[in-house]
Design a protein around this motif. Structure first.
Motif, PDB file in Angstrom:
ATOM      1  N   UNK A 110       1.099   2.394   6.798  1.00 34.34           N
ATOM      2  CA  UNK A 110       1.202   3.578   7.394  1.00 34.34           C
ATOM      3  C   UNK A 110       1.892   4.544   6.579  1.00 34.34           C
ATOM      4  N   UNK A 111       2.668   4.101   5.611  1.00 32.84           N
ATOM      5  CA  UNK A 111       3.651   5.048   4.882  1.00 32.84           C
ATOM      6  C   UNK A 111       3.060   6.086   3.964  1.00 32.84           C
ATOM      7  N   UNK A 112       3.738   7.242   3.513  1.00 29.63           N
ATOM      8  CA  UNK A 112       3.321   7.964   2.673  1.00 29.63           C
ATOM      9  C   UNK A 112       3.972   8.232   1.573  1.00 29.63           C
ATOM     10  N   UNK A 113       3.232   8.049   0.195  1.00 28.99           N
ATOM     11  CA  UNK A 113       3.539   7.967  -0.779  1.00 28.99           C
ATOM     12  C   UNK A 113       4.310   9.290  -1.489  1.00 28.99           C
ATOM     13  N   UNK A 114       5.155   9.559  -2.486  1.00 27.04           N
ATOM     14  CA  UNK A 114       5.624  10.452  -3.169  1.00 27.04           C
ATOM     15  C   UNK A 114       5.230  10.518  -4.787  1.00 27.04           C
TER      16      UNK A 114
END
Length: 381
Positions: free
Chosen positions: A340-344
């Motif tokens: 559920x994380x958001x990449x950068x």
């Protein structure tokens, strides 16, 4: 009257044809002159010069065979003569012969001439299992017998080989005579061996429990067998090393290379191809697409058991049947998102989700565009 005189003279002449004397015996290490320890590994003795003078006057058979008798112990053996250099009244004999005759230093011994048959067969028994370390015992004994003039049944002689002394008992000789001795000079003799003293016959391996895995500590191809070594102590699980052969163990896969195979050829659509060597290598194929590495076999099942004889193993670990509640929990866990994380990005911005750019392009295509005409002179309408 003359007949009686002639008969008595003939009797004395016949009685004088045999050498029969008494001497005090000593071991060969005490003989005069330089030390010769190799004389102990044979069956030849030293007598005084007077014995040579007496033997030369007699019509005895050569080579001279002597019978050594210890009357007090009732033992006897046979020997030959090496030299006539001993002191008067003394006889020097090998140490093993003194032990066979049960003699002490300085004891009286009777020595007389005799005749022996040529040896045909000698049966020997090594007195130690170290004799089995000799690679060619017959060749070693053939060399040792060069120092022996005679052998007698019941002798326990010794010989030296590679700085080690070996003892050998004479169990039987052929041909058999009342003297129980044979001549070892210039004869072809066959040697038979009995099991050495202290030798234990190795027990034959009994048939196992029907498994195909070896029971010893090494596998057929070398190294440790699959599942490790067996232990003779502890529980059944410890004895068969259950942790290593269980279906869920990480060491169940057998093989030296456990990675997955990959094609050497580049993927379809890739811009960079596989570089080819400028000079072809001998023994290799220039077609890279034909080279495929083997894939790992699926060895997730249980390995064969290595059980000792008369032991049984009643199954692997119990896996209970899944209930309805267990199935519902697994289904709920499968629906939950795992990541559920958001990449950068490296620029610090939030990366676009897959499909966002495609949706905007589709919306732009759906919107109608106003058409504008143009004049021939280039002015806007």
């Amino acid at each position: 009257m003359y007949g009686d005189i002639y008969s008595r003279a003939a009797g004395r002449s016949r009685g004088a044809q045999r050498f029969d004397e008494y001497y005090r015996c000593y071991p060969l290490v005490m003989a005069p002159g330089a030390e010769r320890p190799e004389l102990n590994y044979g069956s030849k003795i030293l007598l005084p010069p007077s014995a040579l003078d007496k033997v030369s006057r007699l019509h005895v058979q050569w080579p001279i065979m002597l019978e050594l008798i210890n009357g007090s112990q009732g033992t006897h053996t046979h020997a030959g003569v090496l030299e006539f250099v001993a002191e008067e009244g003394r006889a020097y004999i090998p140490q093993w012969m003194m032990q066979t005759l049960k003699l002490d230093v300085g004891d009286m011994i009777q020595i007389k001439t005799t005749s022996l048959e040529l040896a045909k067969l000698v049966k020997l028994q090594p007195q130690s299992v170290n004799f089995l370390d000799i690679s060619d015992p017959r060749a070693v004994l053939e060399k040792a017998f060069r120092n022996f003039a005679a052998l007698t049944k019941g002798d326990v002689f010794n010989f030296e080989y590679n700085d080690e002394i070996y003892e050998m008992a004479v169990l039987d000789v052929k041909p058999e005579t009342a003297k129980m001795g044979v001549c070892m000079i210039e004869t072809d003799v066959s040697v038979d061996f009995a099991p050495p003293v202290g030798y234990v016959e190795p027990s034959r391996q009994t048939q196992g429990s029907g498994t195909s895995t070896p029971r010893n500590g090494r596998a057929v191809g070398g190294g440790l067998p699959a599942g490790g070594l067996m232990h003779n102590q502890g529980t059944m699980a410890q004895a068969i090393n259950y942790d290593a052969i269980a279906p869920g163990a990480t060491t169940t896969s057998v093989g030296n290379f456990q990675g997955e195979g990959l094609r050497l050829a580049a993927k379809k659509g890739s811009k960079t191809g596989t570089p080819k060597p400028a000079t072809p290598v001998a023994g290799t194929s220039t077609n890279v697409k034909d080279v495929v590495l083997p894939r790992r076999k699926n060895n997730n099942g249980p390995l064969p058991l290595r059980l000792p004889p008369n032991k049984l193993f009643l199954g692997y670990e119990i896996k209970p049947v899944k209930t309805a509640a267990d199935k519902e929990r697994e289904a709920a866990a499968a629906k939950q998102p795992h990541f559920a994380g958001q990449g950068q990005t490296l620029r610090g911005g939030v990366p676009k989700k897959k499909g966002d750019g495609d949706d905007k392009a589709a919306q732009a295509e759906k919107q109608p565009t106003e058409s504008k005409g143009r004049r021939l002179d280039g002015r806007n309408v």
